[in-house]
Design an enzyme around this catalytic site. Structure first.
Site: not given
Ligand code: ASP
Length: 354
Positions: A27, A71-73, A103-104, A291-292
């Site tokens: 992003t 995109d980090s996904s 961020t993902d 999971q905590c």
């Molecule tokens: N979907 C974006 C990513 O992880 C979200 C981000 O950058 O915050 O690439």
């Protein structure tokens, strides 16, 4: 394969802090495109328009941008190896590295890099943003500029930070302790089990006792093998035998990160324990994480974890799931010997567990 851009700053070759920024996507680098009426990845050559403040920094900045921004996904272990290789190749040329990343999956990438870069003695700071750099209220500017300042920070001619970190929303976190816990507010990352390494207010205050020590007389070793034959199995009340069985019987499976309840507890149903035991007997390694968000796995504390301990499930102590799954990939990338893999899993490699 990569585009390299030199950013014009105040340093102009005179300063000793040389930073390599690696732009992978996410992003942060989005700008509004009038033609398509949507957000599109920006070209770093446009940085003076979007972030003129960079011109006032007094260190040298070179940006290496991935040709295909991600995109980090869409990040995969091969990208982690690529990043580690770039850092290895440029290690002598630059004082520090800032990685712009979505961020993902940033916490997975930071964890993986912390294992791949053995004997790291320079800062590798991941950052990104919740709002694109082209949006007026963006958090990208503060995140990026402060990450650069942290990367450039030196004390007694040595970097203040010499480990893989995530800088986000005023806090510097150890990368392999962090996780994304927030998708709307700016404070996207937290590290429940490890103190903040620095806080950026009017001044950047470093929490020196918790920052990894600079290592004398070592040279960087870049590891290039990760094994993807691993899986995360998250328990939930009602999980069925069919589900557990099908996961544990995945062809070629070598390791399982088992996300258990609380302090490492799991159901005591006979079918469940039998499946776990059979997997262990067949040579699959099982790594128990909680999971905590905070706290740690203490196998044997409750009756519901005693059996796991007895049959040889490896405790993941206070690891995050992100740090655990990448550590398993790393451990199996290091060795095919089960005892050696377990030895690697049981001890901290880069401060990821205590
Ligand atoms: N979907 C974006 C990513 O992880 C979200 C981000 O950058 O915050 O690439």
């Amino acid at each position: 394969m990569y585009k390299t851009i030199k950013i014009k700053t105040k340093a102009d070759g005179k300063d000793d802090a040389k930073i390599l920024v690696i732009y992978t996507g996410g992003t942060l680098g989005m700008v509004y495109d009038h033609r398509s009426d949507g957000l599109v990845p920006f070209d770093f050559a446009q940085i003076p328009d979007n972030l003129p403040e960079m011109g006032r920094l007094d260190f040298e900045i070179t940006v290496l941008t991935f040709e295909k921004l991600l995109d980090s996904s869409n990040i995969t272990p091969s990208v982690w190896i690529k990043l580690a290789e770039i850092i290895g190749q440029k290690y002598d040329e630059f004082d520090s590295f800032v990685i712009l990343h979505g961020t993902d999956t940033m916490a997975y990438s930071a964890s993986a890099l912390s294992y791949l870069l053995e004997n790291l003695n320079k800062p590798v700071i991941f950052t990104g943003a919740q709002l694109p750099i082209g949006v007026a209220r963006t958090d990208a500017k503060e995140n990026f500029i402060t990450a650069l300042e942290i990367a450039a920070a030196k004390q007694n001619n040595r970097p203040v930070v010499s480990e893989v970190c995530i800088y986000f929303n005023s806090v510097l976190l150890r990368g392999n302790r962090a996780r994304k816990h927030e998708s709307v507010q700016f404070n996207a990352f937290e590290a429940e089990n490890y103190p903040v390494l620095a806080e950026a207010g009017v001044k950047i205050e470093y929490n020196h006792p918790f920052i990894r020590h600079y290592k004398q007389n070592v040279s960087l070793k870049v590891h290039k093998h990760l094994d993807e034959n691993v899986v995360i199995l998250k328990l939930f009340p009602g999980i069925s035998e069919k589900v557990v069985k099908s996961v544990l019987q995945i062809e070629g499976l070598k390791g399982v990160v088992l996300e258990t309840y609380g302090a490492g507890n799991a159901p005591t149903d006979e079918w469940f324990l039998k499946l776990i035991k059979e997997s262990l007997d067949s040579g699959i390694v099982i790594y128990n994480v909680s999971q905590c968000n905070g706290g740690r796995v203490t196998q044997g504390r409750y009756q519901t974890s005693q059996y796991l301990q007895e049959i040889g499930v490896v405790s993941g102590a206070d690891l995050t799931t992100e740090a655990a799954i990448t550590k398993m990939m790393f451990a199996f990338g290091q060795s095919n010997d089960l005892e050696e893999v377990k030895r690697i899993l049981k001890q901290p490699i880069a401060g990821e567990m205590s």
